[in-house]
Enzyme design. Structure first.
Site, PDB file in Angstrom:
ATOM      1  N   GLU A   1       0.824  -1.210   0.000  1.00  0.00           N
ATOM      2  CA  GLU A   1       0.000   0.000   0.000  1.00  0.00           C
ATOM      3  C   GLU A   1       0.860   1.263   0.000  1.00  0.00           C
ATOM      4  O   GLU A   1       0.646   2.181   0.808  1.00  0.00           O
ATOM      5  CB  GLU A   1      -0.949  -0.007   1.206  1.00  0.00           C
ATOM      6  CG  GLU A   1      -1.878  -1.211   1.228  1.00  0.00           C
ATOM      7  CD  GLU A   1      -2.979  -1.105   2.301  1.00  0.00           C
ATOM      8  OE1 GLU A   1      -2.753  -0.435   3.316  1.00  0.00           O
ATOM      9  OE2 GLU A   1      -4.064  -1.679   2.077  1.00  0.00           O
TER      10      GLU A   1
ATOM     11  N   GLU B   1      -6.126  -8.202   0.088  1.00  0.00           N
ATOM     12  CA  GLU B   1      -6.567  -8.294   1.478  1.00  0.00           C
ATOM     13  C   GLU B   1      -8.060  -8.064   1.538  1.00  0.00           C
ATOM     14  O   GLU B   1      -8.567  -7.113   0.955  1.00  0.00           O
ATOM     15  CB  GLU B   1      -5.901  -7.218   2.359  1.00  0.00           C
ATOM     16  CG  GLU B   1      -4.393  -7.327   2.473  1.00  0.00           C
ATOM     17  CD  GLU B   1      -3.790  -6.248   3.380  1.00  0.00           C
ATOM     18  OE1 GLU B   1      -4.562  -5.538   4.063  1.00  0.00           O
ATOM     19  OE2 GLU B   1      -2.560  -6.125   3.396  1.00  0.00           O
TER      20      GLU B   1
END
Ligand SMILES: *[C@@H]1O[C@H](CO)[C@@H](O)[C@H](O)[C@H]1NC(C)=O
Ligand SMILES: *[C@@H]1O[C@H](CO)[C@@H](O)[C@H](O)[C@H]1NC(C)=O
Ligand SMILES: *[C@@H]1O[C@H](CO)[C@@H](O)[C@H](O)[C@H]1NC(C)=O
Length: 482
Positions: free
Chosen positions: A120, A265
């Protein structure tokens, strides 16, 4: 000997591929815990639960070694703090690939299929720190994979948070990459597309609910009870589909409508917030599993969804900057016990199988001495200290231990610190306010756990763990003097 080994492994791969359809559910295996389970225990747990794909956040040797010969597909990760180095030098990217990918594939028979470059990296809280290094690092790692002859087997990707795209009209069809990072995104997407690599995105309805008090709760789940969202000919009954399709539209709008997508995720935490509990987590994860097991996909992308649950096991040493729930994402507790019943569709039992052979510390707890006074001046500093160095994320409004009285709160804090410090006598002093008991202080949903035995990855001294232990001993010694 070697030949029969290869034959056995080959046979195993074959059996695995026959026993389970290609794809299946993956899991994120993070290790930011004070007491991680031994890697081999985790690998056996993955196998017993029919989980055939894992996503890692680094390329730790012991973890990869434990995965050797398991057949489990592995996504290794490059932490953000390595991006600058890998971006700046092709040599360092080659070294990383050689040490952390090639060696494990050729010598250890680890089934590495992806390299996640960064984690991220475009998250807004990073203030753009990794904007300029992510793409060059991606390019250098890809070049190193080509040089190592692995580019057909191992694909690069960049796990991105879902806020790299947004919608201009509240509907998936209004999706595009965020204006301030649009050029960076196109650079990456174009590169992934050229090399047949997937786009990886993390999608979190829980976070939407956490950050927006007006978020419609039902829309986070998959039961179809939310008021649907209509977008042209498509109808959306849950946030996951709408969010995923916002990405599909963003890709399509920029000319990459066929880029494969991995959900890196997805999951729901069980503690640390009023919306984080086993009931919601079970409902979300089971709903997601049923949703994707039908193979229907989303309105914009019919077909199988490739996804990794977040996460496999709780991590009690994660930063709680995002929120107290951060340490409670596991479908298993720290000790490998399932939190709730979840049918992944991968085992005959249809429910989660606990870790085997886990060793615990003694059945004893540290609590607030019954004879001590609540108004003792040492109470407040002791609790702050215990919580700062232990884990008090299960205390507070709406959490599993949220209904403890003041004394219960103090005991919880003391016990957490005591267990994390391996039940050292000195870790239950607290200026004479703590006492060790053999009577389990757990009440209702509030579990006072005993810790698992620490695992040392190697006979050699593990410097990280040793220095942490030394630090906690020093602190304990200081407390004794005080
Ligand atoms: C391999 O990965 C590990 C764990 O992420 C890292 O510490 C190490 O520096 C990497 N090796 C090389 C040669 O870059
Ligand atoms: C980002 O910027 C904010 C405000 O300037 C600052 O408080 C924060 O520490 C910065 N975060 C990082 C990761 O640099
Ligand atoms: C227990 O501790 C939590 C977290 O510090 C706090 O929010 C709560 O109010 C405390 N409860 C009592 C009864 O003191």
């Amino acid at each position: 000997m070697a030949w029969s080994m290869n034959l056995a492994v080959g046979l195993m791969f074959y059996l695995l591929s026959v026993a389970f359809p290609v794809g299946g559910i993956g899991a994120n295996w993070g290790t930011q815990a004070t007491h991680p389970l031994p890697p081999l225990t985790v690998v056996n747990m993955l196998r017993n639960n029919g989980i055939q794909k894992v996503k890692l956040f680094d390329a730790e040797y012991g973890t990869l070694r434990a995965l050797s010969g398991s057949g489990i597909e592995v996504m290794v990760g490059i932490p953000n703090d390595m991006l600058a180095t890998l971006a700046g030098s092709t040599k360092s990217a080659e070294k990383w690939v050689s040490r952390n990918v090639s060696a494990h594939i050729s010598a250890n028979n680890v089934n590495i299929r992806y390299v996640a470059v960064g984690n991220e990296p475009f998250l807004q809280t990073y203030n753009g720190s990794f904007l300029r290094t992510t793409y060059p690092a991606l390019r250098n790692v890809q070049a190193a994979l080509i040089k190592a002859g692995l580019s057909n087997l191992v694909k690069v990707t960049v796990p991105l948070n879902a806020d790299v795209y947004a919608t201009s009209n509240g509907l998936p069809s209004g999706g595009d990459f965020r204006a301030d990072i649009h050029d960076y995104m196109i650079q990456i997407v174009n590169f992934l597309s050229y090399y047949g690599a997937p786009f990886t995105v993390n999608i979190y309805p829980f976070i939407s609910l956490y950050t927006d008090a007006n978020f419609p709760v039902e829309y986070a789940f998959f039961d179809g009870n939310a008021s649907p969202l209509t977008d042209g000919s498509a109808t959306y009954y849950n946030m996951f589909d709408a969010n995923y399709d916002t990405l599909v539209w963003a890709l399509q709008k920029n000319g990459y409508g066929n880029l494969p997508i991995i959900v890196g995720e997805i999951g729901w935490p069980t503690d640390g917030d009023r919306n984080a509990n086993s009931v919601y987590a079970q409902r979300f994860n089971q709903g997601f599993m049923s949703h994707i097991s039908a193979g229907k996909g989303t309105p914009m992308r019919p077909g199988p969804v490739d996804a990794y649950l977040f996460s496999l096991i709780d991590e009690d040493a994660k930063s709680i900057t995002p929120g107290n729930f951060e340490r409670h994402w596991g479908i298993f507790y720290l000790d490998g016990t399932p939190k709730y019943s979840l049918n992944l569709g991968t085992t005959n039992s249809g429910t989660l199988v606990p870790a085997q052979g886990v060793k615990y510390l003694a059945r004893q707890w540290c609590i607030f001495k019954p004879s001590a006074k609540l108004n003792d001046l040492q109470v407040a500093p002791s609790v702050s200290y215990a919580c700062a160095n232990g884990d008090c994320t299960s205390l507070g409004y709406g959490t599993s231990c949220g209904s403890l009285d003041v004394g219960g709160n103090i005991s919880y804090a003391f016990n957490s610190y005591y267990q994390i410090n391996n039940q050292l006598d000195e870790a239950c002093k607290f200026s004479g306010l703590g006492v060790v008991t053999k009577v389990d202080p757990s009440v209702g949903t509030c579990k006072f756990s005993t810790m698992i035995q620490p695992y040392y990855s190697d006979a050699r001294l593990d410097l990280g763990k040793a220095s942490r232990l030394l630090a906690s001993l020093t602190v304990v010694a200081l407390l004794m003097i005080l």
